[in-house]
Design a protein around this motif. Sequence first.
Motif, short mmCIF file in Angstrom:
data_model
loop_
_atom_site.label_atom_id
_atom_site.label_comp_id
_atom_site.label_asym_id
_atom_site.label_seq_id
_atom_site.Cartn_x
_atom_site.Cartn_y
_atom_site.Cartn_z
N TRP A 41 0.82 -1.06 0.09
CA TRP A 41 -0.07 0.05 -0.44
C TRP A 41 1.08 1.50 -0.37
O TRP A 41 1.73 1.23 0.93
CB TRP A 41 -0.84 0.15 1.38
N VAL A 67 -7.37 10.68 -9.04
CA VAL A 67 -7.54 10.21 -7.87
C VAL A 67 -8.59 11.12 -8.29
O VAL A 67 -8.73 11.96 -8.05
CB VAL A 67 -6.68 10.81 -6.61
N ARG A 76 -11.11 6.79 -5.16
CA ARG A 76 -10.68 5.63 -6.53
C ARG A 76 -9.68 6.24 -6.84
O ARG A 76 -9.39 7.81 -7.12
CB ARG A 76 -12.13 5.27 -7.54
N VAL A 77 -8.43 5.83 -7.46
CA VAL A 77 -7.44 5.24 -8.65
C VAL A 77 -7.30 5.36 -9.34
O VAL A 77 -7.36 4.01 -9.28
CB VAL A 77 -6.14 5.38 -7.01
N LYS A 131 -7.76 0.28 -13.00
CA LYS A 131 -7.83 0.75 -11.48
C LYS A 131 -8.10 -0.08 -10.14
O LYS A 131 -7.19 -1.22 -10.38
CB LYS A 131 -9.62 0.05 -10.66
N PHE A 132 -7.16 0.60 -9.73
CA PHE A 132 -5.66 -0.24 -7.56
C PHE A 132 -7.28 -0.15 -7.05
O PHE A 132 -7.56 0.73 -6.29
CB PHE A 132 -5.50 1.58 -7.90
N THR A 134 -8.09 0.50 -4.08
CA THR A 134 -8.20 2.11 -3.39
C THR A 134 -8.59 2.02 -1.63
O THR A 134 -9.37 1.41 -1.69
CB THR A 134 -7.88 3.01 -3.48
N TRP A 142 -4.55 5.73 -0.08
CA TRP A 142 -4.08 4.73 -0.52
C TRP A 142 -4.13 3.92 -1.69
O TRP A 142 -5.27 3.72 -1.13
CB TRP A 142 -3.66 4.05 0.66
N ALA A 143 -3.47 3.21 -2.01
CA ALA A 143 -3.56 2.64 -3.39
C ALA A 143 -2.85 1.01 -3.58
O ALA A 143 -1.34 1.49 -2.90
CB ALA A 143 -3.62 2.96 -5.14
#
Length: 347
Positions: A41, A67, A76-77, A131-132, A134, A142-143
């Motif tokens: 992370w 983001v 969302r990241v 899409k990481f 998140t 955090w991603a």
Amino acid sequence: MSSMITSVTRSSVDLPDSNPTTRLGKRLPAEGENGLFSQTWFPICLSSEVATGQIRSEPFLDGKVVVFRGEDGVARVMSAFCPHLGADLSVGRVIENRIQCAFHRWEYETSGRCVRTGIGDPAPPSARLFKFPTTERYGIVWAFNGEVPLWDLPDFERPDPSLAIQVYRYDELFACDPWVFAANTPDMQHIKVVHGVQFAADDPHRQVDWSDWGFRYRIIAAHQNGVPVEWTLGIRGTSLYWQEGPYGETWLGGMVGFGLPQVGKHQVFAVLALEKGSGSDADLERLERDFAVAEALMYRTVFEDKDILNTIHYRPGALTRGDTTLSRYLEFVRSYPRAHPSAAFIR
């Protein structure tokens, strides 16, 4: 013709006692080496930096991400570049919970899939963003570098609703990988020599509690100026440090996430946590006073490390008994899983 002979004695030249036949130390894999990064992370930005309906871009790994926060309030990241023609999505806009590209009005929903084009053509199946995974915790977005997180962010021993939180983002980047800063925690020589901590007993190497994704251990010690501490501290993955316990008469929680905005650099995100109390005027005054003390401690600790981290050439070699826990952590780093599933998307 006479010859001249020059005599050189040991007393006139500084000769080594012996010549090493091998190089000291085996280097550890750098972040980005062979195109791979730790599956851990990483902090991306502060929660306060992305409001509902807002998009921001952030450098990450060896590329760029966006983001954004939709109407549902979720941050969302995702990869930053539209797969149509590569426009930067940070200059687009948020529509409900979708992100829309400014160039041709292609829209991407929460999974990263394109669900609409500006002129109505069906979007090809390849029109997807990465899409990481998140999460938003302690005032930080955090991603996870990977498709599925390997571990969860840790909790403090005090429940979240009972805590007052302050969060910080250092603008200056440090000139080393995140794991290098993380390695200071198992480096008990470093804790004692650089930060002036005096353990009440022998170094607690045997009390270190190891798990698949990190370690924790407890120290009873005197900090600088003789302040008594009883801290439990540890590392999760290669990018997260956390500690908690009494600092003098105050319970203090601290967490530091090491971001990775570019290869060979890291950025510090820090969390300070104190017990709220009843919310009375006396408690509010106490919190203000204790946060000032905790913040000064945090800045002092980081900047005691700053010049070291910005110049270090990390290659462990001549280790001693005092490096027992550090040595094990470095082996942990060597074998830590690495990947880069977003490589084709974020560059």
